[in-house]
Design an enzyme around this catalytic site. Structure first.
Site, PDB file in Angstrom:
ATOM      1  N   GLY A  12       0.745  -1.117   0.066  1.00 55.00           N
ATOM      2  CA  GLY A  12      -0.231   0.097   0.017  1.00 55.00           C
ATOM      3  C   GLY A  12       0.841   1.376   0.131  1.00 55.00           C
ATOM      4  N   SER A  13       2.242   1.234  -0.425  1.00 52.82           N
ATOM      5  CA  SER A  13       3.001   2.668  -0.560  1.00 52.82           C
ATOM      6  C   SER A  13       2.310   3.485  -1.362  1.00 52.82           C
ATOM      7  CB  SER A  13       4.315   2.227  -0.863  1.00 52.82           C
ATOM      8  OG  SER A  13       4.556   1.945  -1.974  1.00 52.82           O
ATOM      9  N   ASN A  14       1.582   3.091  -2.516  1.00 50.07           N
ATOM     10  CA  ASN A  14       1.156   3.975  -3.628  1.00 50.07           C
ATOM     11  C   ASN A  14      -0.300   4.718  -2.725  1.00 50.07           C
ATOM     12  OD1 ASN A  14       2.376   4.342  -6.170  1.00 50.07           O
ATOM     13  ND2 ASN A  14       2.679   2.257  -5.853  1.00 50.07           N
ATOM     14  N   ASN A 103      -5.203   2.493 -13.155  1.00 47.05           N
ATOM     15  CA  ASN A 103      -4.090   1.326 -12.624  1.00 47.05           C
ATOM     16  C   ASN A 103      -2.997   1.877 -12.769  1.00 47.05           C
ATOM     17  OD1 ASN A 103      -3.454  -1.313 -11.531  1.00 47.05           O
ATOM     18  ND2 ASN A 103      -2.965  -1.892 -13.602  1.00 47.05           N
ATOM     19  N   HIS A 105       0.991   0.460 -13.003  1.00 43.91           N
ATOM     20  CA  HIS A 105       1.656  -0.845 -13.628  1.00 43.91           C
ATOM     21  C   HIS A 105       3.220  -0.323 -13.630  1.00 43.91           C
ATOM     22  CE1 HIS A 105       1.803  -4.789 -15.463  1.00 43.91           C
ATOM     23  NE2 HIS A 105       3.015  -4.011 -16.255  1.00 43.91           N
TER      24      HIS A 105
END
Ligand code: GRF
Length: 356
Positions: A12-14, A103, A105
């Site tokens: 969950g760093s983003n 999203n 990637h």
């Protein structure tokens, strides 16, 4: 304020980066975080940041997308950000949020995307292929895996001594830059499509004045400048005026006060006098005289001839009576014609002169 949701399945760093980027401001707000796993670090991180987190088992993601949609709607979610989310997004959600699901990637899509290409697998494949550059991509989610339109993409160099782990760390650094950027772009695009919720400073449309609407309908310019100290109240034949009860014509500019136009203002345009000038006294006298003459004198002559008819008849001068009758008829007709003419030509002018 535009609410967004973050979907995450891991570290969950983003997700944390998005919350820190937006939630202290007042334009974009990460309102909820949805997960498909129970024991993952992102849940605790979101709790610490005060972001509501809801876990749905994979069976719900797979079989009951309406449950997800209901949660999104109840939180007024406009944009969804997939930040390391590993479950498939069902078609129903993609359709409902078409063009609004992002999203991130960890490669330069379309390279190293598709089935099996996630997390460490991507970086391993990049290094094994001997690539000299990799990067991160934020794209819109469609029903084709990793194949939606690219919103933001950024490169990183792959050095000879890079490992999948070191490359992942470098890619993460650019992800923290491009994901908030892509969210802002998507929110801006969404708000531009829905002006009622727009944060933009686009001024509201100023309602058109009657003059402007007329000018637009007739396809003519309506930007005639005001003439200072204009003494005569006239208007251009090309610009329909508002006429007030005193007979003056005015124009209203979209941004300013009403003004009067003068005949010599517009470039050689034909002008019409709206308010009559002062009528000369001689003209007034003549109009009254002509009205009297036209109506009364032929009438008096006709009456004289009529009287003659009866006197001639009693004298036994039947031919004289016939001539008098004929003359009376002619003067009655003259009286009638002149009366009509005087009424239509002179009387209105006389009345205007007397009462105008
Ligand atoms: C990121 O590298 C992202 O590109 C990929 O999954 C990873 C998630 O990392 N989709 P994190 O959980 O945000 O740290």
């Amino acid at each position: 304020m535009t609410n967004i949701a973050v979907f995450a399945s891991g570290t969950g760093s983003n997700a944390v980066n998005l919350v820190k980027a937006f939630n202290s401001g007042n334009r974009i707000h990460v309102a909820i975080c949805l997960t498909d796993r129970e024991d993952i670090p992102v849940i605790e991180k979101m709790r610490e940041l005060g972001v509501e987190t809801i876990y749905f088992p994979r069976s719900v993601w797979k079989e009951n997308p309406q449950t997800i949609l209901d949660v999104l709607k109840s939180h007024d979610i406009k944009i969804i950000a997939l930040a390391g989310f590993l479950s498939f997004i069902k078609e129903e959600i993609i359709n409902e949020y078409e063009g609004r699901i992002l999203n991130i990637h960890p490669s330069l899509l379309p390279a190293y995307g598709g089935k099996g290409m996630h997390g460490g697998n991507v970086h391993k494949a990049v290094i094994e292929a001997g690539e000299t550059k990799s990067g991160a991509t934020v794209h819109l989610v469609t029903n084709d895996l990793d194949a939606g339109p690219i919103v933001v993409q950024r490169e990183v160099a792959v050095l000879p001594d890079d490992t999948p782990e070191s490359l992942e760390a470098k890619v993460h650094e650019v992800e923290y830059l491009i994901f908030p950027e892509a969210v802002m772009k998507t929110v801006a695009a969404f708000n531009n499509q829905t002006p009622s919720e727009s944060n933009s400073a686009t001024p509201p449309e100023i309602p058109k004045s009657v003059d402007d609407a007329w000018a637009e309908t007739l396809g003519i310019p309506n930007n005639v400048p005001p003439i200072p100290n204009a003494t005569q109240t006239q208007f251009s034949s090309q610009t329909p005026p508002n006429v007030n009860p005193t007979g003056t014509a005015s124009h209203t500019t979209p941004n300013g006060p009403a003004y009067h136009t003068a005949p010599n203002a517009p470039m050689g345009q034909k002008s019409l006098t709206l308010q009559s000038e002062q009528m000369p006294p001689t003209y007034l006298v003549w109009s009254i005289i002509m009205t009297i003459l036209c109506c009364t004198i032929p009438g008096i002559v006709a009456i004289i001839f009529s009287a003659k008819v009866s006197s001639k008849y009693y004298e036994g001068d039947f031919d004289g009576a016939r001539r008098a009758s004929h003359n009376a008829e002619i003067w009655i007709i003259i009286s009638f014609v002149l009366g009509v003419l005087s009424n239509t030509l002179y009387l209105p002018l006389a009345l205007a002169g007397l009462f105008g």
